[in-house]
Enzyme design. Structure first.
Site, mmCIF file in Angstrom:
data_model
loop_
_atom_site.group_PDB
_atom_site.id
_atom_site.type_symbol
_atom_site.label_atom_id
_atom_site.label_comp_id
_atom_site.label_asym_id
_atom_site.label_seq_id
_atom_site.Cartn_x
_atom_site.Cartn_y
_atom_site.Cartn_z
ATOM 1 N N PRO A 173 43.813 39.464 34.665
ATOM 2 C CA PRO A 173 43.492 38.769 35.818
ATOM 3 C C PRO A 173 43.888 39.255 37.079
ATOM 4 O O PRO A 173 44.285 39.268 38.066
ATOM 5 C CB PRO A 173 43.772 37.592 35.818
ATOM 6 C CG PRO A 173 44.976 37.281 34.918
ATOM 7 C CD PRO A 173 44.326 38.425 34.346
ATOM 8 N N GLY A 174 44.700 40.716 37.094
ATOM 9 C CA GLY A 174 44.861 41.876 38.095
ATOM 10 C C GLY A 174 45.904 42.017 38.186
ATOM 11 O O GLY A 174 47.135 41.788 39.051
ATOM 12 N N SER A 175 46.944 41.468 36.922
ATOM 13 C CA SER A 175 48.632 41.281 37.486
ATOM 14 C C SER A 175 49.403 42.977 37.127
ATOM 15 O O SER A 175 50.196 42.896 38.953
ATOM 16 C CB SER A 175 49.066 40.708 36.246
ATOM 17 O OG SER A 175 48.904 39.474 35.392
ATOM 18 N N ASP A 177 45.236 48.036 29.140
ATOM 19 C CA ASP A 177 46.733 47.115 28.240
ATOM 20 C C ASP A 177 45.320 45.932 27.947
ATOM 21 O O ASP A 177 44.439 45.295 28.678
ATOM 22 C CB ASP A 177 46.660 45.955 30.080
ATOM 23 C CG ASP A 177 47.535 45.121 29.985
ATOM 24 O OD1 ASP A 177 48.485 44.960 28.446
ATOM 25 O OD2 ASP A 177 47.896 43.948 30.490
ATOM 26 N N ASP A 235 31.868 47.613 30.103
ATOM 27 C CA ASP A 235 32.690 47.869 29.097
ATOM 28 C C ASP A 235 32.782 48.663 29.592
ATOM 29 O O ASP A 235 32.070 50.001 29.366
ATOM 30 C CB ASP A 235 31.562 47.504 28.204
ATOM 31 C CG ASP A 235 31.833 47.632 26.262
ATOM 32 O OD1 ASP A 235 33.241 48.428 26.495
ATOM 33 O OD2 ASP A 235 31.332 47.489 25.324
ATOM 34 N N CYS A 250 49.820 42.230 23.918
ATOM 35 C CA CYS A 250 51.365 41.315 23.873
ATOM 36 C C CYS A 250 50.923 40.762 22.634
ATOM 37 O O CYS A 250 51.411 39.437 22.565
ATOM 38 C CB CYS A 250 51.278 40.748 25.282
ATOM 39 S SG CYS A 250 49.352 39.442 25.865
#
Lengths: 147, 306
Positions: free
Chosen positions: B118-120, B181, B166, B234
């Site tokens: 989401p753009g963190s 990420d 993609d 993560c």
């Protein structure tokens, strides 16, 4: 699909910014201008070859009969805008962020305005002389608990 | 024992052999995580914003390994005026690590964030660049692009091109930094997200592993000589971390670089898991276990194309 914005439309926006909000043309010096779907105008970096972008930079205006500034644009440059500002009190601010229209006391000329609480820019509004019509996008409406 | 607790227990047992302090790990996995955030200096002065936030929570603390990371006892900072106006961004502390370890290559360069939504990290990098340079923020799912776009708008990011594709079929594009990420089993977020427990499946390791390798391989092939590639997840799972990096090391022309962040306690990458031996170089990767810094779990590797 984003196309480069032609000079005529760019001039129209810049003149509006100067006339309505007293924004200097200089703040746009480093940006490229683009026209997207639904007459949305973006400012951002160069286009990159072979990449078909969903968007570039930030949407700053919608150009219909007259230019309509976006809340995102006003929030970003709000600290440089002192003309046609409607300042709200605490209660009005929480209501405005929650999406309500307001009836503040002001002598601002009708048209699009920048809505502030103290030094904080809340976003865009449309003042018709009686009613401040909320122009914050629905997706941004928020119940403010800390102000 | 509820399903959530069972998944936590499975995770604790699965990694008890590779974690440095198993009882502490188990204790922290079961403890809730405080809300963390950073100040978006594109929209506000750090000290001024903090002063205001401290009127809501006087116990806001700065994180010692990151000048722009803070922890609050409040759980609803998302309903503050500072969040509404984009002056703060609520973000896991570990998620702030990848941009911090590439401070040296960020300035006014071209950066490709391969899985940006989401753009963190995109918004964090844009803040560090002060909206200069150029970020290409790509994601493969339309619904996720919407949240990315929303965050870029709220935070006033102007130096970003958003692309929906993609990444494995992304046109070759030269940049100084590639950020991968990757989507993962998200075990590291178990302290926070019940959703991880609900969706957790053993077979996910294989599915994610395949996807991750494809993404990292594409970034390595696209990267010009001398450019930097960051791979992060993560999750605790070595199948999604060291294994991917180890395979890429043998297949692509890249060097692994050692990573260090002052004040952040970390573990080395592991070289053996479930009978598989990985390239010794993967020790240079950084593992963050929840008990080391009272955070989520995280993995990050820094590579250079040669």
């Amino acid at each position: 699909m984003l196309a480069s914005l032609n000079l005529e439309k760019k001039t129209q926006i810049l003149d509006y910014c100067k006339e309505r909000f007293d924004i200097s043309k200089k703040i746009f010096d480093d940006y490229n201008w683009y026209l997207g779907s639904k007459n949305r105008i973006f400012i951002g970096p160069d286009k990159i070859e072979r990449i078909n972008p969903e968007s570039i930079g930030i949407c700053v205006f919608r150009l219909n009969k007259t230019p309509k500034p976006t809340t995102n644009f006003l929030q970003l440059f709000g600290n440089q805008i002192y003309k046609n500002v409607i300042e709200l009190n605490k209660k009005q601010t929480t209501d405005y962020c929650n999406g309500l229209n307001l009836e503040p006391e002001t002598d601002v000329k009708p048209g699009f305005v920048i809505v502030k609480y103290k030094k904080i820019t809340l976003g865009c509004g449309h003042w018709n002389g009686n009613l401040l019509k909320n122009q914050i996008p629905k997706s941004r409406f928020c119940k403010i608990n800390y102000l | 024992m509820g399903a959530f607790q069972t998944v936590k227990q499975n995770i604790i047992e699965r990694y008890s052999n590779i974690v440095d302090n198993s009882p502490k790990f188990a204790k922290f996995v079961n403890e809730p995580l405080k809300q963390s955030f950073r100040v978006n200096t594109l929209k506000g002065e750090k000290e001024e914003v903090l002063e205001k936030l401290k009127t809501y929570d006087s116990k806001i603390e700065k994180v010692k390994w990151n000048d722009n990371a803070f922890v609050s006892n409040l759980t609803n900072l998302g309903s503050s005026i500072e969040h509404f106006t984009g002056q703060i961004y609520i973000q896991e502390l570990t998620s702030m690590i990848p941009p911090l370890i590439v401070k040296d290559v960020i300035e006014e360069n071209k950066i490709i964030d391969c899985c940006a939504a989401p753009g963190s990290k995109t918004t964090q990098i844009a803040d560090m660049m002060q909206n200069r340079g150029h970020i290409i923020a790509n994601d493969s799912r339309h619904t996720r692009i919407k949240s990315l776009r929303g965050n870029l708008d709220r935070l006033g990011v102007t130096n970003t091109t958003v692309s929906l594709r993609d990444f494995k079929s992304f046109p070759n594009t030269k940049a100084e930094l590639y950020l991968v990420d990757a989507p993962c089993s998200s075990e590291g977020t178990i302290r926070k997200k019940n959703a991880v427990a609900r969706k957790w499946k053993e077979k996910d390791y294989e599915r994610f592993s395949k996807l991750q390798k494809g993404l990292l391989k594409k970034a390595c092939q696209m990267a010009p000589k001398g450019s930097t590639i960051i791979y992060s997840t993560c999750t605790f799972s070595p199948d999604e971390n060291e294994k991917i990096v180890s395979e890429i090391l043998t297949e692509e022309s890249i060097d692994l670089k050692r990573i260090n962040l002052n004040g952040l306690k970390t573990g080395k990458g592991i070289t053996e898991w479930n009978g598989q031996i990985y390239d010794k170089e993967v020790e240079k990767c950084m593992r963050i276990w929840p008990h080391q810094n009272d955070t989520d779990g995280f993995f990050v590797a820094r590579m250079e194309k040669c």
